[in-house]
Scaffold this active site. Structure first.
Site, short mmCIF file in Angstrom:
data_model
loop_
_atom_site.label_atom_id
_atom_site.label_comp_id
_atom_site.label_asym_id
_atom_site.label_seq_id
_atom_site.Cartn_x
_atom_site.Cartn_y
_atom_site.Cartn_z
N TYR A 141 -44.78 56.03 -56.19
CA TYR A 141 -46.18 55.67 -55.94
C TYR A 141 -47.08 56.91 -55.88
O TYR A 141 -48.29 56.81 -56.01
CB TYR A 141 -46.33 54.87 -54.65
CG TYR A 141 -45.75 53.46 -54.71
CD1 TYR A 141 -45.22 52.95 -55.88
CD2 TYR A 141 -45.76 52.64 -53.60
CE1 TYR A 141 -44.69 51.67 -55.95
CE2 TYR A 141 -45.23 51.35 -53.65
CZ TYR A 141 -44.70 50.88 -54.83
OH TYR A 141 -44.18 49.61 -54.88
N LYS A 192 -30.56 53.28 -56.36
CA LYS A 192 -30.16 52.82 -57.70
C LYS A 192 -29.45 54.01 -58.35
O LYS A 192 -29.83 54.50 -59.41
CB LYS A 192 -31.42 52.37 -58.48
CG LYS A 192 -31.14 51.65 -59.77
CD LYS A 192 -30.55 50.26 -59.61
CE LYS A 192 -30.26 49.64 -60.96
NZ LYS A 192 -29.44 48.43 -60.88
N ASP A 224 -30.53 46.14 -56.45
CA ASP A 224 -30.43 44.77 -56.96
C ASP A 224 -29.49 43.94 -56.08
O ASP A 224 -29.77 42.79 -55.74
CB ASP A 224 -30.00 44.75 -58.44
CG ASP A 224 -28.92 45.77 -58.76
OD1 ASP A 224 -28.64 46.65 -57.93
OD2 ASP A 224 -28.32 45.68 -59.86
N ASP A 248 -41.00 48.61 -50.48
CA ASP A 248 -42.16 47.73 -50.62
C ASP A 248 -41.69 46.32 -50.96
O ASP A 248 -42.09 45.32 -50.33
CB ASP A 248 -43.03 48.31 -51.76
CG ASP A 248 -44.39 47.64 -51.87
OD1 ASP A 248 -44.71 46.81 -51.00
OD2 ASP A 248 -45.11 47.95 -52.84
N ASP A 252 -41.04 42.87 -48.21
CA ASP A 252 -41.77 41.60 -48.38
C ASP A 252 -40.80 40.42 -48.50
O ASP A 252 -41.05 39.35 -47.96
CB ASP A 252 -42.67 41.64 -49.62
CG ASP A 252 -44.08 42.09 -49.27
OD1 ASP A 252 -44.23 42.73 -48.21
OD2 ASP A 252 -45.01 41.80 -50.04
#
Ligand code: NAD
Length: 360
Positions: A141, A192, A224, A248, A252
């Site tokens: 980000y 990852k 994942d 992020d 959620d």
């Protein structure tokens, strides 16, 4: 010495929910002799309307001087057409990066009284208590270079840079491990590493940090699989630590396990335990001014402030018990109202009930 709390009510439902959380903070201050000093500031749309910018220098100055910040929520349709720099959310990002609030803590706790509100089966989520620790000021980000450019063949391409320095990984690692020590002593680091070099380094540094906490169990999981496990068997986790983008998304998803966004607090901490505390939800313009907003996420953010910045775990536990007791008594704002036997209450009534429970 008095501890300084900067209160930033923000926009739409922000002032409504913050009023109740401040009432709780004042009640707990009186009961536990915390010697708190509250002052107010402008952020987001409220600041834009009064000063023309979303983060006035005066707010930033007060934020730097404060031990903790209590924020409602910012943003809303009134300012949606503003150019990027003059959007309320810029104020929020500005304060986070100016204060280097790199550690975002998002607990996903399912109160047994609300087990029916989750989209998962009660037996899968009942008693859920996990803490997601998300790196907040680095990663893709913020990485440079970034942008949209035109290639030599005339086609446009968008690009971002996923980058983490060792020191950034190390500090979020230490935060996660030290928080795990206050809980069930298990950290799962999410990456990852089978595809992304930056997360190969992430994993290496997490192992290094983990070796300094032999009493905390460390495991690694690909993102994942973590997404899958969160909806399959979320209770297997204690503390999940991950980078900005994965955090992020996973936080959620975890939030929805608990049923209502109106129940979820958060903290964003710097390296010295100072922090900003706010509900996970936004400014809910659709219900602003109607007394329908659930103030419990903001009240539970106060509990996090008491635990993580003000060093008062007893006061934090008292606030959490008070919240639990009003839920036991059947009080519900519309977002968590499900069964006929429950009492539908307003924002103010819910806040008053928590304050009363704290005094009893
Ligand atoms: P939102 O979280 O404000 O609302 C989503 C839905 O949840 C709405 O139906 C709303 O009524 C409901 N809701 C949210 N909080 C609630 C509460 N306490 N009690 C009961 N119901 C609640 O998300 P959105 O509608 O996407 O965003 C609205 C504005 O908030 C936007 O301007 C957005 O940019 C901003 N926002 C701010 C923050 C922040 O300040 N940290 C976070 C997210 C969104």
């Amino acid at each position: 010495m008095a501890k300084k709390i900067l209160v930033l009510p923000g926009d739409y439902i922000g002032p409504e929910i913050v009023a109740e959380a401040v009432g709780v903070l004042e009640t707990v201050d009186a009961r536990f002799n915390l010697d708190l000093e509250l002052e107010y500031g402008l952020l987001g749309g409220a600041a834009l309307d009064k000063t023309g910018v979303p983060l006035p220098p005066e707010t930033l100055e007060r934020a730097r001087a404060a031990d903790a910040i209590l924020l409602g929520a910012v943003g809303g349709p009134k300012w949606d057409a503003n150019e990027r720099q003059l959007r309320p959310e810029r104020g929020l990002l500005g304060i986070r990066s100016a204060l280097q609030l790199f550690g975002n803590l998002r607990p996903a706790i399912l109160y047994p009284q609300l087990a029916g509100a989750s989209s998962l089966k009660p037996e899968v989520v009942s008693g859920l208590d996990i803490l997601i620790v998300r790196e907040l000021t680095g990663g893709i980000y913020f990485g440079e270079p970034r942008g949209v450019r035109t290639r030599s063949d005339g086609e446009r391409e968008g690009f971002n840079t996923y980058v983490y320095r060792e020191s950034e990984i190390r500090r979020i690692g230490h935060l996660a491990f030290s928080l795990a020590r206050q809980r069930n002593r298990r950290v799962c680091s999410v990456d990852k590493a089978n595809v992304l070099e930056v997360t190969v380094l992430w994993r290496e540094i997490m192992d290094e940090v983990g070796s300094q906490y032999p009493d905390v169990e460390l495991s690694h999981m690909y993102v994942d699989n973590a997404a899958m496990q969160l909806v399959r068997a979320p209770k297997q986790f204690d503390v999940l630590v991950t980078g900005n983008m994965f955090g992020d998304i996973l936080s959620d998803a975890a939030a929805m396990l608990t049923g209502s966004i109106g129940m979820l607090p958060s903290a964003s901490l710097d390296g010295d335990g100072r922090g900003m505390y706010e509900p996970c939800h936004g400014s809910a313009p659709d219900i602003a001014g109607r007394g329908q907003a659930n103030p419990l996420a903001t009240i539970l953010s106060v509990a996090m402030m008491l635990r993580y910045t003000l060093g008062s775990p007893d006061a934090a536990a008292a606030v959490e018990r008070a919240v639990s007791s009003v839920l036991d008594a059947g009080l519900r704002t519309p977002d968590i109202h499900a069964a006929p036997g429950q009492r539908l209450v307003s924002t103010k009534e819910m806040g008053a009930a928590v304050m009363a429970a704290l005094q009893s």
